[in-house]
Design a protein around this motif. Structure first.
Motif, PDB file in Angstrom:
ATOM      1  N   GLY A 142       0.819  -1.210   0.000  1.00  0.00           N
ATOM      2  CA  GLY A 142       0.000   0.000   0.000  1.00  0.00           C
ATOM      3  C   GLY A 142       0.853   1.259   0.000  1.00  0.00           C
ATOM      4  O   GLY A 142       0.553   2.237  -0.704  1.00  0.00           O
ATOM      5  N   ASP A 143       1.929   1.261   0.787  1.00  0.00           N
ATOM      6  CA  ASP A 143       2.839   2.409   0.817  1.00  0.00           C
ATOM      7  C   ASP A 143       3.564   2.569  -0.511  1.00  0.00           C
ATOM      8  O   ASP A 143       3.764   3.699  -0.984  1.00  0.00           O
ATOM      9  CB  ASP A 143       3.855   2.229   1.949  1.00  0.00           C
ATOM     10  CG  ASP A 143       3.200   2.172   3.314  1.00  0.00           C
ATOM     11  OD1 ASP A 143       2.867   3.234   3.849  1.00  0.00           O
ATOM     12  OD2 ASP A 143       3.011   1.058   3.821  1.00  0.00           O
TER      13      ASP A 143
ATOM     14  N   ASN B 157       1.183   4.164  -2.867  1.00  0.00           N
ATOM     15  CA  ASN B 157       1.065   5.599  -2.586  1.00  0.00           C
ATOM     16  C   ASN B 157       2.246   6.357  -3.187  1.00  0.00           C
ATOM     17  O   ASN B 157       2.094   7.430  -3.779  1.00  0.00           O
ATOM     18  CB  ASN B 157       1.005   5.850  -1.079  1.00  0.00           C
ATOM     19  CG  ASN B 157      -0.325   5.451  -0.475  1.00  0.00           C
ATOM     20  OD1 ASN B 157      -1.340   5.389  -1.172  1.00  0.00           O
ATOM     21  ND2 ASN B 157      -0.335   5.173   0.814  1.00  0.00           N
TER      22      ASN B 157
ATOM     23  N   GLY C  17      -4.664   1.686  -5.602  1.00  0.00           N
ATOM     24  CA  GLY C  17      -4.395   1.718  -4.173  1.00  0.00           C
ATOM     25  C   GLY C  17      -5.624   1.372  -3.352  1.00  0.00           C
ATOM     26  O   GLY C  17      -5.528   0.636  -2.357  1.00  0.00           O
ATOM     27  N   GLN C  18      -6.798   1.872  -3.768  1.00  0.00           N
ATOM     28  CA  GLN C  18      -8.035   1.552  -3.055  1.00  0.00           C
ATOM     29  C   GLN C  18      -8.369   0.069  -3.169  1.00  0.00           C
ATOM     30  O   GLN C  18      -8.805  -0.551  -2.190  1.00  0.00           O
ATOM     31  CB  GLN C  18      -9.179   2.401  -3.611  1.00  0.00           C
ATOM     32  CG  GLN C  18      -9.061   3.884  -3.303  1.00  0.00           C
ATOM     33  CD  GLN C  18     -10.101   4.719  -4.020  1.00  0.00           C
ATOM     34  OE1 GLN C  18     -10.775   4.239  -4.938  1.00  0.00           O
ATOM     35  NE2 GLN C  18     -10.247   5.976  -3.619  1.00  0.00           N
TER      36      GLN C  18
ATOM     37  N   TRP D 243      -6.247  -2.374  -3.546  1.00  0.00           N
ATOM     38  CA  TRP D 243      -5.329  -3.144  -2.714  1.00  0.00           C
ATOM     39  C   TRP D 243      -5.727  -3.075  -1.245  1.00  0.00           C
ATOM     40  O   TRP D 243      -5.691  -4.081  -0.536  1.00  0.00           O
ATOM     41  CB  TRP D 243      -3.903  -2.640  -2.890  1.00  0.00           C
ATOM     42  CG  TRP D 243      -2.932  -3.338  -1.971  1.00  0.00           C
ATOM     43  CD1 TRP D 243      -2.449  -2.911  -0.772  1.00  0.00           C
ATOM     44  CD2 TRP D 243      -2.364  -4.639  -2.181  1.00  0.00           C
ATOM     45  NE1 TRP D 243      -1.613  -3.834  -0.229  1.00  0.00           N
ATOM     46  CE2 TRP D 243      -1.547  -4.917  -1.074  1.00  0.00           C
ATOM     47  CE3 TRP D 243      -2.472  -5.581  -3.215  1.00  0.00           C
ATOM     48  CZ2 TRP D 243      -0.818  -6.100  -0.955  1.00  0.00           C
ATOM     49  CZ3 TRP D 243      -1.775  -6.759  -3.084  1.00  0.00           C
ATOM     50  CH2 TRP D 243      -0.954  -7.007  -1.971  1.00  0.00           C
ATOM     51  N   ARG D 244      -6.108  -1.882  -0.790  1.00  0.00           N
ATOM     52  CA  ARG D 244      -6.473  -1.724   0.627  1.00  0.00           C
ATOM     53  C   ARG D 244      -7.715  -2.522   0.992  1.00  0.00           C
ATOM     54  O   ARG D 244      -7.870  -2.949   2.129  1.00  0.00           O
ATOM     55  CB  ARG D 244      -6.678  -0.247   0.952  1.00  0.00           C
ATOM     56  CG  ARG D 244      -5.403   0.551   1.071  1.00  0.00           C
ATOM     57  CD  ARG D 244      -5.638   1.906   1.687  1.00  0.00           C
ATOM     58  NE  ARG D 244      -6.458   2.753   0.844  1.00  0.00           N
ATOM     59  CZ  ARG D 244      -5.982   3.556  -0.094  1.00  0.00           C
ATOM     60  NH1 ARG D 244      -4.672   3.603  -0.314  1.00  0.00           N
ATOM     61  NH2 ARG D 244      -6.789   4.304  -0.818  1.00  0.00           N
ATOM     62  N   HIS D 245      -8.613  -2.704   0.020  1.00  0.00           N
ATOM     63  CA  HIS D 245      -9.870  -3.409   0.314  1.00  0.00           C
ATOM     64  C   HIS D 245      -9.846  -4.875  -0.122  1.00  0.00           C
ATOM     65  O   HIS D 245     -10.855  -5.569   0.008  1.00  0.00           O
ATOM     66  CB  HIS D 245     -11.039  -2.692  -0.368  1.00  0.00           C
ATOM     67  CG  HIS D 245     -11.296  -1.325   0.199  1.00  0.00           C
ATOM     68  ND1 HIS D 245     -10.842  -0.173  -0.416  1.00  0.00           N
ATOM     69  CD2 HIS D 245     -11.921  -0.916   1.320  1.00  0.00           C
ATOM     70  CE1 HIS D 245     -11.197   0.892   0.289  1.00  0.00           C
ATOM     71  NE2 HIS D 245     -11.853   0.465   1.350  1.00  0.00           N
TER      72      HIS D 245
END
Length: 249
Positions: free
Chosen positions: A176-177, A180, A243-244, A246-248
């Motif tokens: 995630g980083d 970003n 990114g969204q 991956w986070r979910h």
């Protein structure tokens, strides 16, 4: 709620186009050529340039350079970020040098890289990678330092190898980083790309802008500027959605 956001965003774009039109009208009072900079001829030329295929080779060349530059930035930035994040000594040793280099505009290296690599794609790849590597590296290092220590202790308690610790615990934890950092890098690279494409290449959006200036085709120039904004917006949106996702996931 979602539709309200889209409506407000659309309203903001309408205001931007209105301000653009007003600026062109004001300039046209003293400079008749300013009428060519107005929204209507720009959008009209953009449609023609896309429909007759003139812009597609330039778009393809620019995107290729962006993706190659980002690839090398990831190839360098992620491992170095891991090294800095895992070792306080490495961070202390490298931080002054990295901060010094990060503050140098990539464009200031243009005469040097042209001297070293000549003209063509090679110096552009170098400049784009140099511009993109810092946000990727710094975000990776920050992510590594913030990995939940319990995950690392769990891996050690299960006798995980160094390779398993890296690829099954640490890398997923900082992806995630990294994404970003990649999104920030895309924004920087896309801004740096246009002046980089003025290094003697014969295709790309930066080259096309120079060509329209030399031909005094100002409405086509504005069309290219609009297209650059649209593609940059699409790239940023794609990186944000990645990114969204991956986070979910």
């Amino acid at each position: 709620m979602k539709w309200n956001r889209y409506l407000l965003g659309g309203f903001g774009l309408v205001i931007l186009v209105a301000l653009w039109q007003a600026g062109a009208l004001l300039l046209a009072q003293n400079m008749s050529l300013a009428n060519l900079l107005a929204p209507a001829p720009a959008f009209d030329n953009l449609g023609h340039l896309l429909s007759d295929g003139q812009l597609w080779p330039h778009i393809g060349a620019s995107l290729k350079r962006v993706f190659v530059g980002l690839f090398f930035a990831l190839l360098i930035g992620v491992p170095v970020g891991f090294m800095v994040g895992l070792s306080s000594k490495a961070e202390q040793a490298s931080s002054p040098a990295f901060q010094f280099l990060r503050m140098i505009s990539p464009l200031s290296w243009m005469p040097v890289v042209v001297m070293l690599f000549g003209i063509g794609d090679a110096p552009i790849y170098f400049l784009l990678a140099f511009a993109a590597v810092w946000p990727i590296m710094l975000n990776t290092a920050s992510g590594v330092k913030n990995i939940n220590r319990q995950w690392l202790e769990l891996g050690r308690s299960l006798s995980a190898t160094k390779k398993e610790m890296l690829f099954k615990i640490m890398l997923p934890a900082v992806t995630g980083d990294i994404l970003n950092g990649l999104r920030l890098a895309i924004g920087i690279v896309w801004v740096v790309l246009v002046p980089c494409e003025m290094l003697g290449v014969n295709e790309g959006l930066g080259y096309f802008i120079l060509d329209t200036r030399d031909r005094l085709a100002y409405s086509e120039l504005m069309a290219a500027i609009v297209l650059i904004g649209l593609i940059g917006w699409a790239l940023d949106s794609g990186a944000r959605k990645l990114g969204q996702w991956w986070r979910h996931s």
